[in-house]
Write a protein that holds these residues in place. Structure first.
Motif, PDB file in Angstrom:
ATOM      1  N   TYR A   8       0.662  -1.086  -0.073  1.00  0.00           N
ATOM      2  CA  TYR A   8       0.061  -0.012  -0.077  1.00  0.00           C
ATOM      3  C   TYR A   8       0.925   1.320  -0.074  1.00  0.00           C
ATOM      4  N   HIS A   9       2.171   1.076   0.381  1.00  0.00           N
ATOM      5  CA  HIS A   9       2.949   2.377   0.388  1.00  0.00           C
ATOM      6  C   HIS A   9       3.178   2.961  -0.887  1.00  0.00           C
ATOM      7  N   GLN A  10       3.031   1.993  -1.922  1.00  0.00           N
ATOM      8  CA  GLN A  10       3.315   2.510  -3.504  1.00  0.00           C
ATOM      9  C   GLN A  10       2.350   2.996  -3.905  1.00  0.00           C
ATOM     10  N   THR A  11       1.172   3.254  -3.267  1.00  0.00           N
ATOM     11  CA  THR A  11       0.043   3.812  -3.935  1.00  0.00           C
ATOM     12  C   THR A  11       0.145   4.979  -4.419  1.00  0.00           C
ATOM     13  N   LYS A  12      -0.341   5.603  -5.763  1.00  0.00           N
ATOM     14  CA  LYS A  12      -0.241   6.816  -6.258  1.00  0.00           C
ATOM     15  C   LYS A  12      -1.653   7.400  -6.639  1.00  0.00           C
ATOM     16  N   PHE A  13      -1.617   8.721  -6.560  1.00  0.00           N
ATOM     17  CA  PHE A  13      -2.567   9.337  -7.155  1.00  0.00           C
ATOM     18  C   PHE A  13      -3.052   9.154  -8.173  1.00  0.00           C
ATOM     19  N   VAL A  14      -4.142   9.026  -8.850  1.00  0.00           N
ATOM     20  CA  VAL A  14      -4.600   8.805  -9.969  1.00  0.00           C
ATOM     21  C   VAL A  14      -5.230  10.168 -10.540  1.00  0.00           C
ATOM     22  N   THR A  15      -6.463  10.687  -9.931  1.00  0.00           N
ATOM     23  CA  THR A  15      -7.176  11.590 -10.366  1.00  0.00           C
ATOM     24  C   THR A  15      -8.137  12.055  -9.211  1.00  0.00           C
ATOM     25  N   SER A  16      -8.662  13.238  -9.699  1.00  0.00           N
ATOM     26  CA  SER A  16      -9.860  13.785  -8.794  1.00  0.00           C
ATOM     27  C   SER A  16     -11.052  14.079  -9.775  1.00  0.00           C
ATOM     28  N   ALA A  17     -11.944  13.569  -9.333  1.00  0.00           N
ATOM     29  CA  ALA A  17     -13.022  14.036 -10.441  1.00  0.00           C
ATOM     30  C   ALA A  17     -14.217  14.219  -9.872  1.00  0.00           C
ATOM     31  N   PRO A  18     -15.089  15.404 -10.186  1.00  0.00           N
ATOM     32  CA  PRO A  18     -16.314  16.027  -9.787  1.00  0.00           C
ATOM     33  C   PRO A  18     -17.436  15.181  -9.592  1.00  0.00           C
ATOM     34  N   ASP A  19     -17.692  13.988 -10.529  1.00  0.00           N
ATOM     35  CA  ASP A  19     -18.447  13.102 -10.684  1.00  0.00           C
ATOM     36  C   ASP A  19     -18.056  12.032 -11.475  1.00  0.00           C
ATOM     37  N   ILE A  20     -18.885  10.868 -11.520  1.00  0.00           N
ATOM     38  CA  ILE A  20     -18.415   9.604 -12.025  1.00  0.00           C
ATOM     39  C   ILE A  20     -18.103   9.701 -13.567  1.00  0.00           C
ATOM     40  N   HIS A  21     -18.757  10.760 -14.237  1.00  0.00           N
ATOM     41  CA  HIS A  21     -18.382  10.840 -15.476  1.00  0.00           C
ATOM     42  C   HIS A  21     -17.035  11.265 -15.829  1.00  0.00           C
ATOM     43  N   HIS A  22     -16.395  11.858 -14.902  1.00  0.00           N
ATOM     44  CA  HIS A  22     -15.155  12.253 -15.408  1.00  0.00           C
ATOM     45  C   HIS A  22     -13.999  11.386 -14.439  1.00  0.00           C
ATOM     46  N   LEU A  23     -14.466  10.041 -14.094  1.00  0.00           N
ATOM     47  CA  LEU A  23     -13.462   8.890 -13.668  1.00  0.00           C
ATOM     48  C   LEU A  23     -12.987   8.148 -14.912  1.00  0.00           C
ATOM     49  N   PRO A  24     -12.019   7.471 -14.797  1.00  0.00           N
ATOM     50  CA  PRO A  24     -11.520   6.650 -15.656  1.00  0.00           C
ATOM     51  C   PRO A  24     -12.479   5.350 -15.857  1.00  0.00           C
ATOM     52  N   ASN A  25     -12.175   4.507 -16.993  1.00  0.00           N
ATOM     53  CA  ASN A  25     -13.012   3.501 -17.172  1.00  0.00           C
ATOM     54  C   ASN A  25     -13.335   2.547 -16.130  1.00  0.00           C
ATOM     55  N   ASP A  26     -14.538   2.151 -16.101  1.00  0.00           N
ATOM     56  CA  ASP A  26     -15.318   1.406 -14.961  1.00  0.00           C
ATOM     57  C   ASP A  26     -14.600   0.054 -15.061  1.00  0.00           C
ATOM     58  N   HIS A  27     -13.470  -0.111 -14.938  1.00  0.00           N
ATOM     59  CA  HIS A  27     -12.635  -1.511 -15.014  1.00  0.00           C
ATOM     60  C   HIS A  27     -11.753  -1.651 -13.762  1.00  0.00           C
ATOM     61  N   GLY A  28     -11.546  -2.895 -13.554  1.00  0.00           N
ATOM     62  CA  GLY A  28     -10.500  -3.518 -12.148  1.00  0.00           C
ATOM     63  C   GLY A  28     -11.455  -3.256 -11.126  1.00  0.00           C
ATOM     64  N   ILE A  29     -10.691  -2.962  -9.877  1.00  0.00           N
ATOM     65  CA  ILE A  29     -11.619  -3.167  -8.689  1.00  0.00           C
ATOM     66  C   ILE A  29     -11.210  -1.689  -7.655  1.00  0.00           C
ATOM     67  N   GLU A  30     -12.268  -1.376  -7.326  1.00  0.00           N
ATOM     68  CA  GLU A  30     -11.966  -0.188  -6.353  1.00  0.00           C
ATOM     69  C   GLU A  30     -12.681  -0.337  -4.796  1.00  0.00           C
ATOM     70  N   ILE A  31     -12.162   0.098  -4.017  1.00  0.00           N
ATOM     71  CA  ILE A  31     -12.627  -0.117  -2.578  1.00  0.00           C
ATOM     72  C   ILE A  31     -12.689   1.351  -2.046  1.00  0.00           C
ATOM     73  N   ALA A  32     -13.714   1.781  -1.583  1.00  0.00           N
ATOM     74  CA  ALA A  32     -13.828   3.245  -1.148  1.00  0.00           C
ATOM     75  C   ALA A  32     -14.047   3.513   0.187  1.00  0.00           C
ATOM     76  N   PHE A  33     -13.554   4.705   0.674  1.00  0.00           N
ATOM     77  CA  PHE A  33     -13.532   4.898   1.954  1.00  0.00           C
ATOM     78  C   PHE A  33     -14.663   6.189   2.211  1.00  0.00           C
ATOM     79  N   ALA A  34     -15.480   5.617   3.082  1.00  0.00           N
ATOM     80  CA  ALA A  34     -16.932   6.747   3.174  1.00  0.00           C
ATOM     81  C   ALA A  34     -17.225   6.895   4.679  1.00  0.00           C
ATOM     82  N   GLY A  35     -17.862   7.998   4.917  1.00  0.00           N
ATOM     83  CA  GLY A  35     -18.221   8.565   6.299  1.00  0.00           C
ATOM     84  C   GLY A  35     -18.383  10.037   6.324  1.00  0.00           C
TER      85      GLY A  35
END
Ligand SMILES: Nc1nc2c(ncn2[C@@H]2O[C@H](COP(=O)(O)OP(=O)(O)OP(=O)(O)O)[C@@H](O)[C@H]2O)c(=O)[nH]1
Ligand SMILES: [Mg+2]
Length: 207
Positions: A8-35
């Motif tokens: 996890y220490h090799q984690t790199k920033f990819v992008t910031s998006a105002p909404d899902i339409h500005h996110l990269p393709n919906d491929h791979g696996i994401e785990i989100a931090f919510a609260g």
């Protein structure tokens, strides 16, 4: 199947998006931090990745207003979500970011797990419960972290942990709950184990 431990220490920033339409393709696996706003989501991401400023933190609630994506390894991402429940921002701004949040949660297919963070001193507010119920309904696994555990003495920590665990039994069945502190590096091992487990499970389903 051999389980991979991600660095996890090799984690790199990819992008910031105002909404899902500005996110990269919906491929791979994401785990989100919510609260809730100010619960310690960005701080937890920094503690996990051992990087001081990977995710932006602030004393002022509402710091994270965009969907922030970080890549652990190819196709393996962590997501810092805008906090919910913060009243002191203009209604229009709030609406925009809550909309981005709910759209992400409902439409992003590569979302495979949620880390829900709650201040150990103020757990299970209405929005937290809604979030938990929603995840259960959508079949998205959850890990709950009771953050800022350093603010309580060990006995009180334990009482809160048990109280939350018991309340959740009636809300949504068997959900893992852990005490956590970014400041004191408490619970990071448990978080890592859970992330590894989810990333590995999903990866083997994809291949
Ligand atoms: N004592 C203590 N303070 C913490 C801990 N984690 C976070 N904080 C503090 O809590 C405040 C909010 O932390 P953030 O990580 O920015 O919270 P967030 O959930 O990302 O907030 P938003 O982006 O506004 O939704 C900051 O002042 C942090 O320094 C912790 O483990 N212990
Ligand atoms: Mg944040």
């Amino acid at each position: 199947m051999t389980n991979k431990n991600y660095n996890y220490h090799q984690t790199k920033f990819v992008t910031s998006a105002p909404d899902i339409h500005h996110l990269p393709n919906d491929h791979g696996i994401e785990i989100a931090f919510a609260g809730r706003s100010n619960a310690g989501k960005s701080s937890a991401l920094n503690a996990l990745t051992q990087q001081k400023n990977l995710a932006r933190t602030s004393k002022t609630p509402g710091r994270t207003q965009l969907i922030n994506l970080f890549e652990v390894a190819e196709g393996i991402r962590l997501v810092d979500l805008p906090g919910y429940g913060y009243a002191e921002v203009p209604e229009s701004v709030k609406r925009q970011w809550q909309q981005a949040l709910s759209e992400y949660l409902q439409k992003r297919k590569c979302l495979k797990g949620l880390i829900i963070l709650m201040d150990i001193r103020h757990p299970l507010k209405d929005m937290d419960i809604q979030m938990i119920e929603w995840s259960v309904a959508m079949n998205i696994p959850i890990l709950i972290l009771l953050t800022k555990a350093d603010k309580l003495v060990p006995n009180k920590r334990k009482t809160q942990l048990i109280a939350v665990h018991n309340k959740l039994k009636t809300v949504a069945g068997n959900i893992q709950v852990e005490t956590f502190s970014s400041l004191k590096k408490m619970g990071i091992d448990k978080l890592q184990l859970k992330l590894d487990e989810w990333f590995n499970e999903q990866h083997s389903e994809h291949n």
